[in-house]
Design an enzyme around this catalytic site. Structure first.
Site, PDB file in Angstrom:
ATOM      1  CD  GLU A  16      33.767  76.996  83.853  1.00 19.10           C
ATOM      2  OE1 GLU A  16      32.670  77.156  83.259  1.00 19.10           O
ATOM      3  OE2 GLU A  16      34.546  77.933  84.095  1.00 19.10           O
ATOM      4  NE  ARG A  96      42.498  73.578  82.505  1.00 16.32           N
ATOM      5  CZ  ARG A  96      41.415  74.350  82.620  1.00 16.32           C
ATOM      6  NH1 ARG A  96      40.499  74.358  81.670  1.00 16.32           N
ATOM      7  NH2 ARG A  96      41.255  75.128  83.683  1.00 16.32           N
ATOM      8  CG  ASN A  98      38.667  77.416  80.613  1.00 18.47           C
ATOM      9  OD1 ASN A  98      38.682  76.516  81.452  1.00 18.47           O
ATOM     10  ND2 ASN A  98      38.370  78.660  80.923  1.00 18.47           N
ATOM     11  CG  ASN A 144      36.722  81.563  82.034  1.00 20.83           C
ATOM     12  OD1 ASN A 144      36.219  80.443  81.976  1.00 20.83           O
ATOM     13  ND2 ASN A 144      37.657  81.863  82.906  1.00 20.83           N
ATOM     14  CG  ASP A 192      35.017  81.307  85.596  1.00 21.04           C
ATOM     15  OD1 ASP A 192      34.931  80.879  84.432  1.00 21.04           O
ATOM     16  OD2 ASP A 192      35.597  80.674  86.500  1.00 21.04           O
TER      17      ASP A 192
END
Length: 281
Positions: A16, A96, A98, A144, A192
């Site tokens: 990512e 969590r 991102n 995202n 995303d």
């Protein structure tokens, strides 16, 4: 025809957040579930890997050197000497970090999500250089892609399950006027990560869509680049002229992953990117 090359052959669980570090002329990216921060120098091929004690959603360069990390339990500053200190702690069980992005003013916009992707379980927050932390959005499923128009007056944002790329008016760290720029149709994957190019067009990575798309500022689908791996996570322009599009990918959840799943791909000469500011803190 667009050339697709392999920048970094890897088996990241959840690659990512590619970010071009202009000061060091290198790419920074993370493996969220692998708890690793990677760097890659395309001129020399040199790579580094740093392991984190928590899942790491994003890593961005800082103005004074080092990195700012969006970690499971909050935001931390990694100093050039390798020491780590907490900038904002916000540990929430089952949640969590991102994706994250640095705004034109040098503030960090950091997203969170629940591991089970519960709607409303995630947030988007803003951390300024003086340590002020503000929750900007508190009804998010999977926070995202975040990015800004070339003039900084618009902010683009993706909450993946909505299938939308949204746009806000942006002024002085405040956002308003949320509306839809584009919708990714059923069967084409989920939006995303994103990046904005010098023309103000928005490039979007498609999770389970095996592609990146370019949308014009008025929301028209302008270009589709198909990729050999299904789980495409994020994209960013890099290289000496910011003309190469780096694309991160994932292999998590795939029973028979493609050999390149988890690698960083690159599309040489795909366009012209915008210089990304470092975190001011």
């Amino acid at each position: 025809m667009t050339t697709i090359d392999v920048a970094v052959r890897a088996e990241a669980e959840l690659g990512e957040g590619p970010t071009w570090d202009a000061e060091a002329a290198r790419l920074i990216w993370v493996d969220i579930l692998g708890c690793r921060v990677h760097t890659y120098d395309p001129a020399t091929g040199r790579r580094t890997v740093r392991t984190t004690e928590q899942h790491v959603g994003a890593a961005k360069p800082r103005a004074g050197g080092g990195l700012v990390l969006n970690l499971r339990d909050g935001i931390a500053l990694l100093d050039p000497d390798g020491s780590l200190r907490v900038a904002h702690r916000e540990a929430v069980p089952g949640r969590r970090a991102n994706d994250a992005a640095v705004a034109p003013d040098g503030s960090l916009w950091a997203g969170t999500m629940r591991y089970d992707e519960t709607p409303g379980g995630g947030t988007l927050s803003r951390l300024t250089a003086d340590g002020t932390h503000t929750t900007v959005l508190d009804d998010v499923a999977v926070s995202n892609g975040t990015g800004w128009s070339p003039d900084g007056r618009l902010m683009y944002y993706i909450d993946s399950p909505t299938r939308r790329v949204d746009v806000f008016d942006h002024d002085g760290g405040r956002i308003s006027g949320r509306r839809t720029l584009a919708v990714v149709e059923d069967g084409a994957g989920f939006p995303d990560g994103l990046t904005v190019d010098a023309d103000g067009c928005v490039w979007v990575a498609l999770w389970d869509g095996a592609a990146v798309r370019r949308y014009t500022p008025d929301g028209r689908l302008d270009r589709v680049v198909e990729l050999p791996v299904p789980r495409v996570t994020a994209c960013a322009f890099g290289g000496a002229g910011l003309t190469d599009l780096y694309v991160t990918t994932a292999r998590t959840g795939l029973t028979a992953p493609h050999p390149l799943a988890g690698s960083v791909l690159v599309l040489p000469g795909a366009g012209k990117g915008l210089a990304q500011p470092p975190f001011a803190g």
